[in-house]
Design an enzyme around this catalytic site. Structure first.
Site, PDB file in Angstrom:
ATOM      1  N   CYS A  13      -7.188  10.721  -5.281  1.00 63.91           N
ATOM      2  CA  CYS A  13      -5.717  10.673  -5.198  1.00 63.91           C
ATOM      3  C   CYS A  13      -5.100  10.659  -6.588  1.00 63.91           C
ATOM      4  CB  CYS A  13      -5.282   9.429  -4.422  1.00 63.91           C
ATOM      5  SG  CYS A  13      -5.520   9.556  -2.636  1.00 63.91           S
TER       6      CYS A  13
ATOM      7  N   ASP B 150      12.384  -1.569   9.192  1.00 60.30           N
ATOM      8  CA  ASP B 150      11.365  -0.993   8.319  1.00 60.30           C
ATOM      9  C   ASP B 150      10.280  -0.381   9.196  1.00 60.30           C
ATOM     10  OD1 ASP B 150      10.028  -0.312   5.979  1.00 60.30           O
ATOM     11  OD2 ASP B 150       8.923  -2.214   5.901  1.00 60.30           O
TER      12      ASP B 150
ATOM     13  N   TYR C 222       0.842  -1.193   0.000  1.00 61.92           N
ATOM     14  CA  TYR C 222       0.000   0.000   0.000  1.00 61.92           C
ATOM     15  C   TYR C 222       0.879   1.246   0.000  1.00 61.92           C
ATOM     16  CZ  TYR C 222      -3.826   3.112   1.482  1.00 61.92           C
ATOM     17  OH  TYR C 222      -4.753   4.122   1.571  1.00 61.92           O
TER      18      TYR C 222
END
Length: 407
Positions: free
Chosen positions: A371, A179, A142
């Protein structure tokens, strides 16, 4: 409702027709029996059906936030191609009265605590893993993909994005990688499998944490990947050779960026590399997107999200003790990514709708399409910033960027 709607809409419709001449038909009443044209056309490209008179104030002084609110709350229905609907929404927002609808790019600040940040993350990401899988694809990534040639599938481009990041940070076998905001684990899985790294991934989303751990177990990589339900500020077992943060710092807050980068610096080895990959504002004063788009996102999609301009990113990164080595704009790549997400969302509507309520479906439908518009029209951007601890000798810096693009 008919006479109330007609009295309210007639002067507004005439103003819109004069200012914008839109291929839009507005309907209300039983079965949409009453109608007004917002422009000169033979057939409309978009039809708006007013379902409730409470939609009128939201339409008459339109912004992307008020129009989005009317749609999300079911006060209006909109029919037509998504690209046309978004174009109409922006044109309508531009016709609003200047003192109300065109406030420009507002710069807002939110207070951020561990509790409020966790709540915001869980609101956005803990919809359901099945919901995200319908339009993200099997990789469950994502964030902005990387289209090296422009003709890649979404899954191919997501793998290329991860490899692009891991190649940029010069990840080597046996190195420790942190991460921050690891999502469903795609980056750490790739880092362990292809690059031979020892990985720690942290997330505040319970759904992401559980599925990421399942994927690590299924891959047989539990000895090389540690997935944690943890705030990045609570990571204390550094140093790490490499640190990545992909699509996470949008939640940090403008006032907290220097501290965020400072914590990355504290966890990074003196000769380490870090990568921050995140969405940025294109307003030099860190303002939100125009015409109320930012207010819609804060209310319905990303509570407390704040987007800095890239200049703010570079300044606060330096304040946090890091030196930017390479900055790459991937705005076109995120436009394409969100286009493909939107196409998948529309194609899988029948499978998505049973997973969420009507309101949530409407939120995500208009958000994803919005978006794609925003990235296409330079309302927002996406930057990858590669950095190292500041104050190091120039002798240790590479001569060129060549290694980033070698096979």
């Amino acid at each position: 409702m008919g006479s109330i709607v007609e009295r309210a809409l007639l002067p507004w419709a005439q103003r819109v027709k004069t200012r914008a001449n839109l291929p839009v038909r507005l309907r209300w009443g039983e079965a949409g029996s009453s109608a007004l044209a917002l422009g000169d056309f033979v057939e409309p490209r978009v039809e708006i059906l007013v379902r409730d008179s409470s939609a009128l104030p939201l339409l008459i002084d339109p912004g992307l936030d008020t129009l989005g609110q009317a749609y999300v709350e079911g006060l209006i229905d909109v029919n037509g191609p998504l690209s046309e609907i978004l174009a109409v929404a922006h044109r309508l927002a531009e016709t609003a009265e200047p003192e109300k609808g065109l406030l420009g790019r507002i710069r807002r600040r939110f207070g951020h605590t561990r509790e409020s940040d966790a709540e915001a993350i869980q609101y956005h990401y803990d919809v359901s893993n099945d919901f995200y899988a319908q339009w993200l694809g099997p990789g469950m990534v994502y964030s902005c993909a990387y289209f090296e040639n422009g003709d890649e599938t979404l899954d191919e481009a997501q793998v290329k994005k991860i490899d692009h990041i891991l190649t940029k940070i010069r990840l080597q076998p046996g190195q420790r990688l942190l991460d921050i905001g690891c999502g469903w684990g795609a980056l750490v899985l790739r880092a362990a499998q292809r690059f031979g790294a020892q990985c720690v991934g942290v997330t505040l989303s319970k759904n992401q944490f559980e599925l990421a751990r399942e994927r690590v177990r299924a891959a047989g990589l539990e000895d090389r990947i540690d997935i944690r339900l943890q705030d990045y500020r609570d990571v204390g077992d550094g140093p790490f050779d490499r640190i990545t943060s992909v699509g996470m710092f949008e939640h940090v807050g403008l006032d907290n960026l220097a501290a965020y980068f400072g914590h990355i610096r504290a966890l990074l080895k003196p000769d380490g590399w870090a990568m921050n990959h995140g969405i940025t504002s294109t307003d030099a004063m860190d303002g939100e997107t125009r015409h109320g788009g930012g207010r819609f996102i804060d209310r319905y999609v990303f509570p407390r999200g704040e987007l800095p301009h890239v200049s703010t990113v570079l300044r606060t990164l330096q304040e946090g003790g890091l030196e930017a080595f390479d900055v790459e704009n991937l705005r076109r790549h995120y436009m394409r990514t969100t286009e493909l997400w939107t196409e998948a969302f529309e194609a899988n509507t029948e499978r998505i709708k049973p997973l969420v309520d009507e309101r949530r479906w409407r939120i995500w439908r208009i958000y994803l399409a919005g978006c794609a518009w925003a990235f296409d029209h330079d309302e927002v951007a996406l930057y990858q910033v590669l950095c190292r601890p500041a104050g190091q000798s120039a002798q240790a810096l590479p001569w060129s960027r060549g290694w980033m693009y070698q096979e």
